[in-house]
Design an enzyme around this catalytic site. Sequence first.
Site, PDB file in Angstrom:
ATOM      1  N   ASP A  11      16.201  57.392 -32.072  1.00 39.19           N
ATOM      2  CA  ASP A  11      17.579  57.883 -33.275  1.00 39.19           C
ATOM      3  C   ASP A  11      17.140  57.162 -34.450  1.00 39.19           C
ATOM      4  O   ASP A  11      16.138  56.420 -34.362  1.00 39.19           O
ATOM      5  CB  ASP A  11      18.750  56.944 -32.531  1.00 39.19           C
ATOM      6  CG  ASP A  11      19.976  57.058 -33.545  1.00 39.19           C
ATOM      7  OD1 ASP A  11      20.150  58.194 -33.775  1.00 39.19           O
ATOM      8  OD2 ASP A  11      20.357  56.037 -33.814  1.00 39.19           O
ATOM      9  N   LEU A  12      17.789  57.631 -35.385  1.00 41.23           N
ATOM     10  CA  LEU A  12      17.317  57.303 -36.861  1.00 41.23           C
ATOM     11  C   LEU A  12      18.191  56.189 -37.504  1.00 41.23           C
ATOM     12  O   LEU A  12      17.593  54.960 -37.531  1.00 41.23           O
ATOM     13  CB  LEU A  12      17.446  58.554 -37.910  1.00 41.23           C
ATOM     14  CG  LEU A  12      17.192  58.204 -39.308  1.00 41.23           C
ATOM     15  CD1 LEU A  12      15.600  57.862 -39.400  1.00 41.23           C
ATOM     16  CD2 LEU A  12      17.359  59.125 -40.240  1.00 41.23           C
ATOM     17  N   ASP A  13      19.354  56.479 -37.748  1.00 42.57           N
ATOM     18  CA  ASP A  13      20.307  55.481 -38.213  1.00 42.57           C
ATOM     19  C   ASP A  13      20.680  54.180 -37.399  1.00 42.57           C
ATOM     20  O   ASP A  13      21.292  54.381 -36.272  1.00 42.57           O
ATOM     21  CB  ASP A  13      21.859  56.069 -38.550  1.00 42.57           C
ATOM     22  CG  ASP A  13      21.772  57.098 -39.258  1.00 42.57           C
ATOM     23  OD1 ASP A  13      21.215  57.109 -40.671  1.00 42.57           O
ATOM     24  OD2 ASP A  13      22.023  58.348 -39.103  1.00 42.57           O
ATOM     25  N   THR A  19      20.541  52.305 -42.148  1.00 45.08           N
ATOM     26  CA  THR A  19      21.458  53.324 -43.002  1.00 45.08           C
ATOM     27  C   THR A  19      22.976  53.248 -42.424  1.00 45.08           C
ATOM     28  O   THR A  19      23.843  53.560 -42.814  1.00 45.08           O
ATOM     29  CB  THR A  19      21.148  54.592 -42.738  1.00 45.08           C
ATOM     30  OG1 THR A  19      20.747  54.973 -41.463  1.00 45.08           O
ATOM     31  CG2 THR A  19      20.068  55.020 -43.781  1.00 45.08           C
ATOM     32  N   LYS A  47      29.446  55.536 -34.546  1.00 43.68           N
ATOM     33  CA  LYS A  47      27.824  55.429 -34.475  1.00 43.68           C
ATOM     34  C   LYS A  47      27.212  56.623 -33.479  1.00 43.68           C
ATOM     35  O   LYS A  47      27.685  56.605 -32.469  1.00 43.68           O
ATOM     36  CB  LYS A  47      27.431  54.182 -34.070  1.00 43.68           C
ATOM     37  CG  LYS A  47      27.373  53.043 -35.122  1.00 43.68           C
ATOM     38  CD  LYS A  47      26.731  51.712 -34.548  1.00 43.68           C
ATOM     39  CE  LYS A  47      26.789  50.693 -35.608  1.00 43.68           C
ATOM     40  NZ  LYS A  47      26.427  49.437 -35.151  1.00 43.68           N
ATOM     41  N   SER A 116      18.070  62.833 -34.024  1.00 42.31           N
ATOM     42  CA  SER A 116      19.091  62.039 -34.674  1.00 42.31           C
ATOM     43  C   SER A 116      20.243  63.481 -34.783  1.00 42.31           C
ATOM     44  O   SER A 116      20.083  64.350 -35.200  1.00 42.31           O
ATOM     45  CB  SER A 116      18.629  61.604 -36.110  1.00 42.31           C
ATOM     46  OG  SER A 116      19.767  61.278 -36.932  1.00 42.31           O
ATOM     47  N   ALA A 117      21.607  62.788 -34.962  1.00 42.16           N
ATOM     48  CA  ALA A 117      22.613  63.629 -35.231  1.00 42.16           C
ATOM     49  C   ALA A 117      22.475  64.022 -36.634  1.00 42.16           C
ATOM     50  O   ALA A 117      23.277  64.915 -37.282  1.00 42.16           O
ATOM     51  CB  ALA A 117      23.906  63.026 -34.758  1.00 42.16           C
ATOM     52  N   LYS A 147      25.646  64.319 -30.082  1.00 43.84           N
ATOM     53  CA  LYS A 147      25.742  63.281 -28.973  1.00 43.84           C
ATOM     54  C   LYS A 147      27.341  62.890 -28.491  1.00 43.84           C
ATOM     55  O   LYS A 147      28.023  63.044 -29.627  1.00 43.84           O
ATOM     56  CB  LYS A 147      25.109  62.184 -29.234  1.00 43.84           C
ATOM     57  CG  LYS A 147      23.515  62.173 -29.652  1.00 43.84           C
ATOM     58  CD  LYS A 147      22.933  61.097 -30.227  1.00 43.84           C
ATOM     59  CE  LYS A 147      21.556  61.186 -30.901  1.00 43.84           C
ATOM     60  NZ  LYS A 147      21.069  60.239 -31.702  1.00 43.84           N
ATOM     61  N   GLU A 171      17.910  53.717 -28.907  1.00 38.96           N
ATOM     62  CA  GLU A 171      19.335  54.056 -29.498  1.00 38.96           C
ATOM     63  C   GLU A 171      20.350  52.806 -29.901  1.00 38.96           C
ATOM     64  O   GLU A 171      20.168  52.097 -28.930  1.00 38.96           O
ATOM     65  CB  GLU A 171      19.939  54.872 -28.495  1.00 38.96           C
ATOM     66  CG  GLU A 171      20.191  56.496 -28.452  1.00 38.96           C
ATOM     67  CD  GLU A 171      21.234  56.699 -29.741  1.00 38.96           C
ATOM     68  OE1 GLU A 171      21.687  55.785 -30.451  1.00 38.96           O
ATOM     69  OE2 GLU A 171      20.925  57.748 -30.249  1.00 38.96           O
ATOM     70  N   ASP A 172      21.034  52.982 -30.802  1.00 41.43           N
ATOM     71  CA  ASP A 172      21.797  51.947 -31.059  1.00 41.43           C
ATOM     72  C   ASP A 172      23.382  52.415 -31.046  1.00 41.43           C
ATOM     73  O   ASP A 172      24.079  51.450 -31.032  1.00 41.43           O
ATOM     74  CB  ASP A 172      21.681  51.436 -32.518  1.00 41.43           C
ATOM     75  CG  ASP A 172      22.083  52.508 -33.408  1.00 41.43           C
ATOM     76  OD1 ASP A 172      22.184  53.553 -33.278  1.00 41.43           O
ATOM     77  OD2 ASP A 172      23.041  52.091 -34.509  1.00 41.43           O
TER      78      ASP A 172
HETATM   79  C1  G6P Z   1      24.014  59.484 -37.084  1.00 38.93           C
HETATM   80  C2  G6P Z   1      24.820  58.388 -37.491  1.00 38.93           C
HETATM   81  C3  G6P Z   1      26.504  58.519 -37.662  1.00 38.93           C
HETATM   82  C4  G6P Z   1      26.518  59.967 -38.400  1.00 38.93           C
HETATM   83  C5  G6P Z   1      25.727  61.019 -38.048  1.00 38.93           C
HETATM   84  C6  G6P Z   1      25.657  62.322 -38.856  1.00 38.93           C
HETATM   85  O1  G6P Z   1      24.225  59.834 -35.593  1.00 38.93           O
HETATM   86  O2  G6P Z   1      25.074  57.157 -36.531  1.00 38.93           O
HETATM   87  O3  G6P Z   1      27.103  57.402 -38.105  1.00 38.93           O
HETATM   88  O4  G6P Z   1      28.051  60.256 -38.767  1.00 38.93           O
HETATM   89  O5  G6P Z   1      24.433  60.547 -37.711  1.00 38.93           O
HETATM   90  O6  G6P Z   1      24.997  61.999 -39.917  1.00 38.93           O
HETATM   91  P1  G6P Z   1      25.274  62.843 -41.371  1.00 38.93           P
HETATM   92  O7  G6P Z   1      24.083  62.188 -42.319  1.00 38.93           O
HETATM   93  O8  G6P Z   1      24.663  64.145 -41.122  1.00 38.93           O
HETATM   94  O9  G6P Z   1      26.522  62.781 -41.949  1.00 38.93           O
HETATM   95 MG    MG Z   2      22.288  55.308 -34.709  1.00 40.27          MG
END
Ligand code: G6P
Ligand code: MG
Length: 215
Positions: A11-13, A19, A47, A116-117, A147, A171-172
């Site tokens: 996962d990224l964030d 972030t 999240k 990542s989403a 997710k 994943e967090d």
């Molecule tokens: C990640 C983050 C979420 C965020 C989602 C969409 O999964 O954990 O907090 O809402 O991405 O991100 P975006 O940058 O497309 O709004």
């Molecule tokens: Mg995350």
Amino acid sequence: MIREMRAAIFDLDGVIVDTAKYHYLAWKRLAHENGFDFTEADNERLKGVSRVRSLEILLEIGGLTVEDAAKEKMAAQKNGWYVDYIQNMDVSEILPGATNYLESLRSKGIKTALGSASKNAPLILKRLGIAGLFDTVVDGNKVHLAKPDPEVFLRAASELNIPPVRCVVFEDAEAGVEAAHRAGMGVVGIGKPAALKEADMVIDGLYQLEVVAGG
Ligand code: G6P
Ligand code: MG
């Protein structure tokens, strides 16, 4: 259960980059502009969740019902603030151990993917110069189901050509842990054990991991 790992999907964030705090600040700002508060505990529910779904949860917390056009405007407003916040990010916001762990996996022949989403993932990877650490990037621009649907991780496994059972997800978010399990993958939770009860193991950050050779 975690078996021999042939691919690692991140996962990224909140896993690779710090972030999560900017997402939180931008959502909090939107909540305040609409007359209600939004706490860090509330933020746990957002999240890993897509932008649209996050907004729905936020509005539910604030007890607001709004039309679709207003929702679109709010989501765009939040994203504008978020993009402003991340414009000034630098490599110091890559989480401790992330770069080392990715490089070490790759040097041992383990494939790496981003799962990542976020639709902002390409912008973040480019800003920080870390796109080259991933064999493939699957983000919110490529997948349709958010997710806890497993689509993002299954697509990453398929692009890497590794069976899901040999992939481990990092994943967090609770939604991401569920997505990984639904994909048939092992999952390492990053954060507090209390918030990630379903993960196969939970660590504080990637800095705690070492790649063990062999297998
Ligand atoms: C990640 C983050 C979420 C965020 C989602 C969409 O999964 O954990 O907090 O809402 O991405 O991100 P975006 O940058 O497309 O709004
Ligand atoms: Mg995350």
